[in-house]
Design a protein around this motif. Sequence first.
Motif, PDB file in Angstrom:
ATOM      1  N   TYR A  14       0.830  -1.214   0.000  1.00 42.06           N
ATOM      2  CA  TYR A  14       0.000   0.000   0.000  1.00 42.06           C
ATOM      3  C   TYR A  14       0.864   1.263   0.000  1.00 42.06           C
ATOM      4  O   TYR A  14       0.689   2.140  -0.848  1.00 42.06           O
ATOM      5  N   GLY A  55     -10.314   3.807   9.572  1.00 41.12           N
ATOM      6  CA  GLY A  55      -9.693   3.321   8.342  1.00 41.12           C
ATOM      7  C   GLY A  55      -8.220   3.701   8.329  1.00 41.12           C
ATOM      8  O   GLY A  55      -7.706   4.284   7.383  1.00 41.12           O
ATOM      9  N   GLY A  57      -5.502   1.968   8.068  1.00 40.50           N
ATOM     10  CA  GLY A  57      -4.608   1.307   7.114  1.00 40.50           C
ATOM     11  C   GLY A  57      -3.293   0.914   7.745  1.00 40.50           C
ATOM     12  O   GLY A  57      -3.253   0.322   8.832  1.00 40.50           O
ATOM     13  N   ASP A  76     -10.706  -0.414  11.655  1.00 40.61           N
ATOM     14  CA  ASP A  76     -10.456  -0.762  10.259  1.00 40.61           C
ATOM     15  C   ASP A  76     -11.052  -2.156  10.066  1.00 40.61           C
ATOM     16  O   ASP A  76     -11.155  -2.919  11.027  1.00 40.61           O
ATOM     17  N   PHE A  77     -11.442  -2.488   8.843  1.00 36.63           N
ATOM     18  CA  PHE A  77     -12.010  -3.841   8.694  1.00 36.63           C
ATOM     19  C   PHE A  77     -11.012  -4.855   8.137  1.00 36.63           C
ATOM     20  O   PHE A  77     -11.345  -6.028   8.007  1.00 36.63           O
ATOM     21  N   SER A  78      -9.785  -4.403   7.832  1.00 40.10           N
ATOM     22  CA  SER A  78      -8.791  -5.337   7.288  1.00 40.10           C
ATOM     23  C   SER A  78      -7.905  -5.883   8.412  1.00 40.10           C
ATOM     24  O   SER A  78      -7.190  -5.136   9.075  1.00 40.10           O
ATOM     25  N   PHE A  99     -17.002   0.238   8.980  1.00 40.49           N
ATOM     26  CA  PHE A  99     -17.588   1.520   9.387  1.00 40.49           C
ATOM     27  C   PHE A  99     -18.880   1.841   8.636  1.00 40.49           C
ATOM     28  O   PHE A  99     -19.590   2.761   9.007  1.00 40.49           O
ATOM     29  N   SER A 100     -19.186   1.081   7.576  1.00 43.17           N
ATOM     30  CA  SER A 100     -20.490   1.318   6.930  1.00 43.17           C
ATOM     31  C   SER A 100     -21.616   0.890   7.877  1.00 43.17           C
ATOM     32  O   SER A 100     -22.767   1.264   7.701  1.00 43.17           O
ATOM     33  N   TYR A 119      -8.416   8.972   3.372  1.00 38.01           N
ATOM     34  CA  TYR A 119      -8.574   8.074   2.217  1.00 38.01           C
ATOM     35  C   TYR A 119      -9.367   6.810   2.572  1.00 38.01           C
ATOM     36  O   TYR A 119      -9.042   5.725   2.100  1.00 38.01           O
TER      37      TYR A 119
HETATM   38  C1  SAM Z   1      -6.876   3.629   1.132  1.00 35.37           C
HETATM   39  S1  SAM Z   1      -6.667   2.977   2.743  1.00 35.37           S
HETATM   40  C2  SAM Z   1      -6.239   4.445   3.686  1.00 35.37           C
HETATM   41  C3  SAM Z   1      -5.375   4.121   4.850  1.00 35.37           C
HETATM   42  C4  SAM Z   1      -4.834   5.307   5.658  1.00 35.37           C
HETATM   43  N1  SAM Z   1      -5.884   5.990   6.368  1.00 35.37           N
HETATM   44  C5  SAM Z   1      -4.057   6.263   4.792  1.00 35.37           C
HETATM   45  O1  SAM Z   1      -4.383   7.455   4.763  1.00 35.37           O
HETATM   46  O2  SAM Z   1      -3.097   5.838   4.144  1.00 35.37           O
HETATM   47  C6  SAM Z   1      -8.325   2.701   3.281  1.00 35.37           C
HETATM   48  C7  SAM Z   1      -8.405   1.970   4.603  1.00 35.37           C
HETATM   49  O3  SAM Z   1      -9.780   1.967   5.019  1.00 35.37           O
HETATM   50  C8  SAM Z   1     -10.154   0.653   5.373  1.00 35.37           C
HETATM   51  N2  SAM Z   1     -11.576   0.504   5.024  1.00 35.37           N
HETATM   52  C9  SAM Z   1     -12.157   0.658   3.812  1.00 35.37           C
HETATM   53  N3  SAM Z   1     -13.470   0.451   3.890  1.00 35.37           N
HETATM   54  C10 SAM Z   1     -13.727   0.158   5.187  1.00 35.37           C
HETATM   55  C11 SAM Z   1     -14.912  -0.140   5.913  1.00 35.37           C
HETATM   56  N4  SAM Z   1     -16.098  -0.203   5.301  1.00 35.37           N
HETATM   57  N5  SAM Z   1     -14.822  -0.361   7.238  1.00 35.37           N
HETATM   58  C12 SAM Z   1     -13.598  -0.301   7.881  1.00 35.37           C
HETATM   59  N6  SAM Z   1     -12.448  -0.043   7.247  1.00 35.37           N
HETATM   60  C13 SAM Z   1     -12.516   0.200   5.925  1.00 35.37           C
HETATM   61  C14 SAM Z   1      -9.247  -0.283   4.558  1.00 35.37           C
HETATM   62  O4  SAM Z   1      -9.082  -1.546   5.160  1.00 35.37           O
HETATM   63  C15 SAM Z   1      -7.955   0.512   4.526  1.00 35.37           C
HETATM   64  O5  SAM Z   1      -7.128   0.219   5.622  1.00 35.37           O
END
Ligand code: SAM
Length: 209
Positions: A14, A55, A57, A76-78, A99-100, A119
């Motif tokens: 990432y 989120g 990441g 975060d969900f991952s 988070f949805s 993001y």
């Molecule tokens: C593009 S990454 C951004 C990570 C970090 N915040 C950054 O600025 O680099 C998006 C993050 O949001 C998390 N994410 C996306 N949709 C999500 C959801 N519905 N619920 C929880 N986490 C979510 C993903 O797992 C990921 O870690």
Amino acid sequence: MLNNQGFDLWADNYDASVGVSDEEGTYPFAGYKEVLNIIFNRVLTHPGKTVLDIGFGTATLTAKLYENGCTVYGQDFSRKMIELAQKKMPEAALFQGDFSQGLVSELTRNRYDSILATYSLHHLSDRQKVRFLNSLLPLLKEDGCIYIGDVAFRTRADLEACKAQAGAEWDDDEIYFVWDELKEHFPQMEFEPVSCCAGVLSVKNRTDR
Ligand SMILES: C[S@@+](CC[C@H](N)C(=O)[O-])C[C@H]1O[C@@H](n2cnc3c(N)ncnc32)[C@H](O)[C@@H]1O
């Protein structure tokens, strides 16, 4: 749209893939580091240091805040992103949850000086964004603030111009922030443009208005 397993797979490279787009100054990550930097400075200049990152990441931003004395909570969900982030921030309270569906209950019991989402919230529809942000506002301390750093535009026309420029690179699955539309729901929302496609939105606690 990526689900949690998609983000698990993206976790290891990432940071590198974001860095390339940022350095080239292209959609979607042009301005990424500057966005994180602005939020980093805002959070650290606030007297309170209790932070919730939604989120988070690989914790690029939150780990820096953690190193600078912030008490970090996150969702975060991952599973893979959580593993990476927890290694950088052993004492942080990180929870797995989509988070949805809102915040996990453990996180709704606290109050935060700063709530961040970088993001991540572009995975919500505009209606979900409004509902979710409204659910976060009562979790802010009196002078707290929500900071959203993301692909974001002042107007729909600005978004359309970026979309035309991005061509086939444009991701139709992502729903980007348009400040003058969200402002109808959050009159106190401010927008700071950072690049051709990125900006920082901030929403202060309603009691501050
Ligand atoms: C593009 S990454 C951004 C990570 C970090 N915040 C950054 O600025 O680099 C998006 C993050 O949001 C998390 N994410 C996306 N949709 C999500 C959801 N519905 N619920 C929880 N986490 C979510 C993903 O797992 C990921 O870690």
